[in-house]
Scaffold this active site. Structure first.
Site, short mmCIF file in Angstrom:
data_model
loop_
_atom_site.label_atom_id
_atom_site.label_comp_id
_atom_site.label_asym_id
_atom_site.label_seq_id
_atom_site.Cartn_x
_atom_site.Cartn_y
_atom_site.Cartn_z
N CYS A 1 0.83 -1.20 0.00
CA CYS A 1 0.00 0.00 0.00
C CYS A 1 0.86 1.26 0.00
O CYS A 1 2.03 1.24 0.36
CB CYS A 1 -0.92 -0.02 1.22
N ASP B 1 -7.17 -3.97 11.04
CA ASP B 1 -6.08 -3.01 11.20
C ASP B 1 -5.93 -2.61 12.66
O ASP B 1 -6.80 -2.87 13.50
CB ASP B 1 -6.38 -1.76 10.35
#
Length: 217
Positions: A8, A134
């Site tokens: 990412c 997360d």
């Protein structure tokens, strides 16, 4: 178990192609996020990179936006294959985006803090194609560079009928242990393989992919 790997925070075509060559399955582009985010990229620039990516490499729009119309505008500019929702969007907004983009894969981020994360994950399982687990940060984006309780993530992964993606503080040093503990569908890394922001440390990217592949065998 062939664990998928997402890198990412891509900001350049050079990094995108290098991550692809290293074996990444997906690349994340942080467009609909605050400009202060170090890996922010303009939707037009992201779209230009995505148009030059090789076949079979997934592109993921990562956004903290909660307004479906604003998100749709970025989708139209970038032409990503998947959408990762980090913000407090309502299920109705997600359904609207799905109706407008029937081929788009939708990933909803869940911040794993305590046992309540399992209930939140279950609330979203019918609206998303996958859930990203997360670490909680000051805002919805994550990017803390810190891990969370992987045992909780393992419980969520075992309970849910949809794929789970593990994020939060992953690096070449701990990705194998993370995979062995959680058994996720995929792993997602940003800061753990970043060099001089926002560029990637390609040595770390290669090592992350190598160790994730070995752990997923």
């Amino acid at each position: 178990m062939n664990v998928r790997i997402k890198i990412c925070g891509i900001c350049s075509l050079e990094d995108a192609l290098a991550c692809s060559a290293a074996g990444a399955d997906a690349l994340g582009f942080l467009c609909g996020v605050p400009l202060s985010v170090r890996s922010y990229i303009d939707p037009g620039a992201a779209g230009e990179i995505i148009r030059q990516l090789p076949p079979y490499l997934s592109s993921v729009l990562v956004t903290t936006l909660s307004d479906a119309a604003q998100i749709q505008k970025i989708l139209d500019e970038t032409h990503v294959s998947a959408l990762q929702l980090q913000g407090p969007i309502q299920p109705a907004g997600v359904q609207s985006l799905r109706n407008s983009n029937p081929h788009l894969k939708i990933i909803k981020a869940i911040q794993v803090v305590d046992q309540n994360a399992l209930q939140e994950a279950q609330n979203w399982e019918s609206f998303a194609d996958a859930l990203l687990l997360d670490t909680k940060g000051e805002g919805p984006l994550g990017g803390t560079g810190k891990t969370h309780d992987w045992k909780l993530s393992r419980k969520i992964a075992e309970t849910l009928p949809i794929p789970v993606i593990l994020a939060g503080g992953l690096s070449p040093d701990n990705v194998a242990q993370a995979i062995e503990t959680v058994r996720p569908f995929a792993v997602d890394v940003n800061s753990g393989v970043t060099g001089q922001p926002p560029a990637k440390n390609l040595v770390k990217v290669a090592e992350f992919v190598k160790r994730a592949r070995q752990a997923g065998v």
